[in-house]
Scaffold this active site. Structure first.
Site, PDB file in Angstrom:
ATOM      1  N   TYR A  43      27.729  65.951  75.094  1.00 62.70           N
ATOM      2  CA  TYR A  43      27.917  65.069  76.267  1.00 62.70           C
ATOM      3  C   TYR A  43      26.625  64.388  76.713  1.00 62.70           C
ATOM      4  CZ  TYR A  43      32.311  67.646  77.229  1.00 62.70           C
ATOM      5  OH  TYR A  43      33.537  68.244  77.170  1.00 62.70           O
ATOM      6  N   HIS A 101      33.220  74.142  70.596  1.00 65.68           N
ATOM      7  CA  HIS A 101      33.846  72.942  71.179  1.00 65.68           C
ATOM      8  C   HIS A 101      35.139  72.540  70.462  1.00 65.68           C
ATOM      9  CE1 HIS A 101      32.687  69.043  73.520  1.00 65.68           C
ATOM     10  NE2 HIS A 101      33.975  69.281  73.595  1.00 65.68           N
TER      11      HIS A 101
HETATM   12  N1  LIG Z   1      36.640  70.656  75.539  1.00 64.70           N
HETATM   13  C1  LIG Z   1      36.938  69.413  75.304  1.00 64.70           C
HETATM   14  O1  LIG Z   1      37.191  69.004  74.151  1.00 64.70           O
HETATM   15  C2  LIG Z   1      37.004  68.443  76.453  1.00 64.70           C
HETATM   16  C3  LIG Z   1      37.607  67.187  76.293  1.00 64.70           C
HETATM   17  C4  LIG Z   1      37.650  66.339  77.397  1.00 64.70           C
HETATM   18  C5  LIG Z   1      37.102  66.714  78.602  1.00 64.70           C
HETATM   19  N2  LIG Z   1      36.487  67.925  78.727  1.00 64.70           N
HETATM   20  C6  LIG Z   1      35.858  68.351  80.013  1.00 64.70           C
HETATM   21  O2  LIG Z   1      36.797  68.114  81.047  1.00 64.70           O
HETATM   22  C7  LIG Z   1      36.172  67.346  82.064  1.00 64.70           C
HETATM   23  C8  LIG Z   1      37.203  66.521  82.800  1.00 64.70           C
HETATM   24  O3  LIG Z   1      37.828  65.595  81.947  1.00 64.70           O
HETATM   25  P1  LIG Z   1      37.595  64.032  82.049  1.00 64.70           P
HETATM   26  O4  LIG Z   1      36.291  63.800  82.690  1.00 64.70           O
HETATM   27  O5  LIG Z   1      37.807  63.453  80.720  1.00 64.70           O
HETATM   28  O6  LIG Z   1      38.834  63.536  82.926  1.00 64.70           O
HETATM   29  P2  LIG Z   1      39.514  63.913  84.339  1.00 64.70           P
HETATM   30  O7  LIG Z   1      38.746  64.931  85.068  1.00 64.70           O
HETATM   31  O8  LIG Z   1      40.959  64.161  84.070  1.00 64.70           O
HETATM   32  O9  LIG Z   1      39.446  62.519  85.078  1.00 64.70           O
HETATM   33  C9  LIG Z   1      38.235  61.956  85.511  1.00 64.70           C
HETATM   34  C10 LIG Z   1      38.577  60.576  86.044  1.00 64.70           C
HETATM   35  O10 LIG Z   1      39.497  60.696  87.115  1.00 64.70           O
HETATM   36  C11 LIG Z   1      39.016  59.978  88.249  1.00 64.70           C
HETATM   37  N3  LIG Z   1      39.270  60.806  89.427  1.00 64.70           N
HETATM   38  C12 LIG Z   1      38.640  61.974  89.742  1.00 64.70           C
HETATM   39  N4  LIG Z   1      39.122  62.455  90.900  1.00 64.70           N
HETATM   40  C13 LIG Z   1      40.069  61.588  91.316  1.00 64.70           C
HETATM   41  C14 LIG Z   1      40.900  61.557  92.453  1.00 64.70           C
HETATM   42  N5  LIG Z   1      40.859  62.520  93.384  1.00 64.70           N
HETATM   43  N6  LIG Z   1      41.757  60.509  92.576  1.00 64.70           N
HETATM   44  C15 LIG Z   1      41.797  59.547  91.651  1.00 64.70           C
HETATM   45  N7  LIG Z   1      41.021  59.510  90.538  1.00 64.70           N
HETATM   46  C16 LIG Z   1      40.159  60.537  90.388  1.00 64.70           C
HETATM   47  C17 LIG Z   1      37.534  59.793  88.019  1.00 64.70           C
HETATM   48  O11 LIG Z   1      37.106  58.561  88.584  1.00 64.70           O
HETATM   49  P3  LIG Z   1      35.930  58.542  89.721  1.00 64.70           P
HETATM   50  O12 LIG Z   1      34.660  58.909  89.010  1.00 64.70           O
HETATM   51  O13 LIG Z   1      35.981  57.140  90.190  1.00 64.70           O
HETATM   52  O14 LIG Z   1      36.322  59.545  90.761  1.00 64.70           O
HETATM   53  C18 LIG Z   1      37.397  59.771  86.507  1.00 64.70           C
HETATM   54  O15 LIG Z   1      37.550  58.459  86.013  1.00 64.70           O
HETATM   55  C19 LIG Z   1      35.115  66.523  81.308  1.00 64.70           C
HETATM   56  O16 LIG Z   1      34.163  65.954  82.172  1.00 64.70           O
HETATM   57  C20 LIG Z   1      34.586  67.583  80.371  1.00 64.70           C
HETATM   58  O17 LIG Z   1      33.669  68.401  81.082  1.00 64.70           O
HETATM   59  C21 LIG Z   1      36.455  68.808  77.682  1.00 64.70           C
END
Ligand SMILES: NC(=O)c1ccc[n+]([C@@H]2O[C@H](COP(=O)([O-])OP(=O)(O)OC[C@H]3O[C@@H](n4cnc5c(N)ncnc54)[C@H](OP(=O)(O)O)[C@@H]3O)[C@@H](O)[C@H]2O)c1
Length: 271
Positions: A43, A101
């Site tokens: 990341y 991962h």
């Molecule tokens: N292990 C793996 O393979 C893997 C894969 C993917 C992700 N991950 C982990 O999971 C974490 C979360 O996943 P993600 O970042 O992909 O997606 P997510 O948490 O599902 O969504 C993040 C998005 O949602 C928006 N958001 C956040 N809170 C909100 C709310 N209350 N209302 C409306 N929109 C909102 C954010 O925009 P704003 O910034 O404008 O709030 C951002 O664009 C990652 O950061 C990573 O640490 C792990």
């Protein structure tokens, strides 16, 4: 490092939180009350996580830090050096949780080899807890047979109201393994779900917080990401939401097997 074997149920996803703006967003989350940060070698946020924790003035044992060994670092020659590099980049002696991962095909690096390395990383004191990510039931069964019982603290996978992975969830519950829901907001898309919006209105909160409260009530850890103070606060408020059995039933019915993260390297998913 935190001393409990429990993983804080609501953490901060740090994907995309790079550079000074990334440090600011993670710092805001720590100010609000977040005490669990999810990073990964791939990341480019290990440094920003370390910087935000140092800037917060919080003791090392107050913040639970997870990182993940990239699929390109699973070979024996690379594994341990990559973990030591992660510790240096974050600026800690030990992470609270170290994950694989993504699994790789057996012919690329055998599962036996990188699970052994993961166990050795814990024995060396580089990680307090160990686990996996993007593992299927078949892979979990093999991993659990290779390590001592209950050695895996979690399997981090995509879970949200539209992808509730019932087969994997039931297997995990049956074997005492906790699941961590990544991308729990489907990149914010769940905020447009009419059922979540209606429940949110009834409870005087936001639909994203309802989604997170649901996932935690199902027993999962959640790691939503945000760069906005308002959304970080709304998501944190999920820790105080109590859903009724009727709300839970209504949200369980939203599952439609909608998978957002499915790169070519993915294993054959169960659900
Ligand atoms: N292990 C793996 O393979 C893997 C894969 C993917 C992700 N991950 C982990 O999971 C974490 C979360 O996943 P993600 O970042 O992909 O997606 P997510 O948490 O599902 O969504 C993040 C998005 O949602 C928006 N958001 C956040 N809170 C909100 C709310 N209350 N209302 C409306 N929109 C909102 C954010 O925009 P704003 O910034 O404008 O709030 C951002 O664009 C990652 O950061 C990573 O640490 C792990």
């Amino acid at each position: 490092m935190a001393s409990s074997t429990l993983i804080p149920p609501l953490g901060l996803g740090t994907y995309g939180r790079t550079g000074p703006q990334g440090v600011d967003a993670i710092s805001t989350a720590l100010e609000i009350g977040y005490r669990h940060l999810d990073t990964a070698q791939s990341y480019d946020t290990e440094a920003t996580v370390g910087e935000a924790v140092r800037r917060s003035g919080l003791g090392r044992d107050a913040v639970f830090i997870t990182t993940k060994v990239a699929d390109t670092n699973l070979a024996p020659a690379d594994f341990m050096a990559s973990v030591r590099k992660s510790l240096d980049t974050i600026g800690v002696d030990q992470v609270d949780l170290l994950l694989i991962h993504w699994p790789v095909p057996q012919e690329v690096v055998p599962l036996e080899s990188y699970m052994e390395a993961l166990g050795q990383a814990r024995e060396a004191g580089y990680a307090r807890l160990i686990g996996v990510s993007n593992f299927t039931i078949a892979l979990l069964e093999r991993a659990q047979a290779l390590l001592d019982a209950q050695a895996l603290a979690t399997n981090q996978v995509e879970i949200h109201p539209w992808l509730q992975v019932p087969k994997l969830r039931d297997f995990a519950r049956g074997s005492g393994l906790q699941l961590t829901a990544y991308q729990p907001l489907v990149k914010g898309q769940v905020a447009t779900d009419p059922v979540l919006m209606r429940i949110a209105e009834e409870l005087g909160t936001g639909p994203a917080a309802v989604a997170l409260a649901f996932l935690m009530a199902e027993g999962h850890i959640v790691i939503p990401a945000s760069a906005s103070r308002t959304n970080l606060q709304n998501n944190w408020d999920a820790t105080t939401i109590i859903l009724t059995p009727e709300h839970m039933d209504q949200i369980r019915r939203l599952d439609r097997g909608y998978r957002h993260i499915n790169p070519a390297k993915s294993p054959r998913w169960d659900d």
